[in-house]
Design a protein around this motif. Structure first.
Motif, PDB file in Angstrom:
ATOM      1  N   UNK A  88      22.944 -16.632 -92.333  1.00 24.70           N
ATOM      2  CA  UNK A  88      21.769 -15.787 -92.138  1.00 24.70           C
ATOM      3  C   UNK A  88      22.234 -14.435 -91.609  1.00 24.70           C
ATOM      4  N   UNK A  89      21.651 -13.376 -92.125  1.00 25.10           N
ATOM      5  CA  UNK A  89      21.976 -12.020 -91.711  1.00 25.10           C
ATOM      6  C   UNK A  89      20.735 -11.433 -91.038  1.00 25.10           C
ATOM      7  N   UNK A  90      20.926 -10.890 -89.855  1.00 26.77           N
ATOM      8  CA  UNK A  90      19.824 -10.238 -89.160  1.00 26.77           C
ATOM      9  C   UNK A  90      20.006  -8.726 -89.305  1.00 26.77           C
ATOM     10  N   UNK A  91      19.239  -8.090 -90.198  1.00 27.09           N
ATOM     11  CA  UNK A  91      19.431  -6.654 -90.451  1.00 27.09           C
ATOM     12  C   UNK A  91      19.271  -5.789 -89.204  1.00 27.09           C
ATOM     13  N   UNK A  94      22.447  -5.521 -87.369  1.00 29.68           N
ATOM     14  CA  UNK A  94      23.449  -4.715 -88.055  1.00 29.68           C
ATOM     15  C   UNK A  94      23.248  -3.225 -87.770  1.00 29.68           C
ATOM     16  N   UNK A  95      22.013  -2.836 -87.509  1.00 27.99           N
ATOM     17  CA  UNK A  95      21.678  -1.437 -87.256  1.00 27.99           C
ATOM     18  C   UNK A  95      20.946  -1.325 -85.915  1.00 27.99           C
ATOM     19  N   UNK A  96      21.639  -1.556 -84.797  1.00 25.28           N
ATOM     20  CA  UNK A  96      20.953  -1.616 -83.498  1.00 25.28           C
ATOM     21  C   UNK A  96      20.334  -0.306 -83.038  1.00 25.28           C
ATOM     22  N   UNK A  97      20.875   0.819 -83.457  1.00 29.17           N
ATOM     23  CA  UNK A  97      20.330   2.091 -82.973  1.00 29.17           C
ATOM     24  C   UNK A  97      18.983   2.424 -83.599  1.00 29.17           C
ATOM     25  N   UNK A  98      18.674   1.814 -84.730  1.00 32.30           N
ATOM     26  CA  UNK A  98      17.377   2.053 -85.370  1.00 32.30           C
ATOM     27  C   UNK A  98      16.609   0.745 -85.507  1.00 32.30           C
ATOM     28  N   UNK A 135      26.758  -3.678 -97.143  1.00 24.87           N
ATOM     29  CA  UNK A 135      27.939  -2.905 -96.751  1.00 24.87           C
ATOM     30  C   UNK A 135      28.180  -2.978 -95.243  1.00 24.87           C
ATOM     31  N   UNK A 136      27.115  -2.916 -94.468  1.00 22.07           N
ATOM     32  CA  UNK A 136      27.266  -2.993 -93.011  1.00 22.07           C
ATOM     33  C   UNK A 136      27.753  -4.379 -92.595  1.00 22.07           C
ATOM     34  N   UNK A 137      27.224  -5.416 -93.248  1.00 22.31           N
ATOM     35  CA  UNK A 137      27.686  -6.768 -92.949  1.00 22.31           C
ATOM     36  C   UNK A 137      29.178  -6.889 -93.263  1.00 22.31           C
ATOM     37  N   UNK A 138      29.583  -6.363 -94.411  1.00 27.09           N
ATOM     38  CA  UNK A 138      30.983  -6.461 -94.830  1.00 27.09           C
ATOM     39  C   UNK A 138      31.913  -5.645 -93.932  1.00 27.09           C
ATOM     40  N   UNK A 145      33.712 -11.341 -96.556  1.00 28.64           N
ATOM     41  CA  UNK A 145      32.561 -10.484 -96.853  1.00 28.64           C
ATOM     42  C   UNK A 145      31.502 -11.179 -97.713  1.00 28.64           C
ATOM     43  N   UNK A 146      30.334 -10.606 -97.688  1.00 23.55           N
ATOM     44  CA  UNK A 146      29.223 -11.099 -98.503  1.00 23.55           C
ATOM     45  C   UNK A 146      29.399 -10.620 -99.940  1.00 23.55           C
TER      46      UNK A 146
END
Length: 183
Positions: A88-91, A94-98, A135-138, A145-146
């Motif tokens: 499972x990927x939590x978007x 992956x992008x904590x600042x936004x 790309x961020x996950x990878x 990688x995914x």
């Protein structure tokens, strides 16, 4: 109308109070103007039922009405990794600042995709968003990688005080076919 009259009943003794008038006299012109503007905004938006759009100037009833959604839903992403496993990927992680803005935008676009309401621009945005997630996950997991992402809508129904979870998978997105993909 009743709320406006009640507001007048509450404010009239305050305004007629000598102590309050003395305090007002000590304020600078700028402080009086800012106070007046804020008070007018608060009173005006009390009578307009668009609290989400006008926050922090909201309808006061939002604090007294209980909102019980019959169903809540959110976007969900599952990645298939190079070794064949899934995770499972939590978007938003992956992008904590936004985080908040990203979560809301992701939710809206996944919901639109589910309802087949994406315009051509929306479809391009959806693909760019999924590419960015992949790309961020990878970047964060170069060892495994995914290779594809599965996107769905997870919903929880609270009907009859029973929690029923349901994941509806909407899209499988192959990262290998996107530009700039690095397995």
């Amino acid at each position: 109308m009743f709320e406006f009259l009640l507001l007048l009943v509450v404010l009239t003794p305050l305004i007629s109070s000598r102590c309050f008038r003395n305090w007002l006299d000590r304020l600078t012109r700028t402080e009086k103007q800012m106070g007046t503007i804020i008070l007018l905004l608060m009173i005006t938006f009390q009578f307009i039922d668009l609290s989400r759009n006008t926050f922090p100037f909201v309808r006061w009833s939002m604090y007294t009405e209980v909102f019980e959604p019959a169903e809540m839903s959110w976007g969900k992403v599952s990645a298939t990794l190079r070794d064949g496993s899934t995770t499972e990927v939590n978007p938003t992680q992956l992008f904590p600042s936004i985080n908040r803005c990203f979560a809301e935008r992701f939710q809206n676009i996944v919901t639109a995709a589910r309802q087949d309401k994406l315009t051509e621009l929306g479809e391009q945005t959806y693909q760019r968003l999924l590419t960015a997630i992949g790309e961020q996950y990878n970047r964060k997991h170069p060892e495994n990688p995914a290779v594809s992402l599965k996107v769905g809508l997870d919903s929880v129904s609270y009907a009859d005080h029973k929690t029923i979870s349901n994941i509806e998978w909407i899209t499988t997105f192959d990262l290998a076919t996107t530009p700039n993909h690095q397995p």
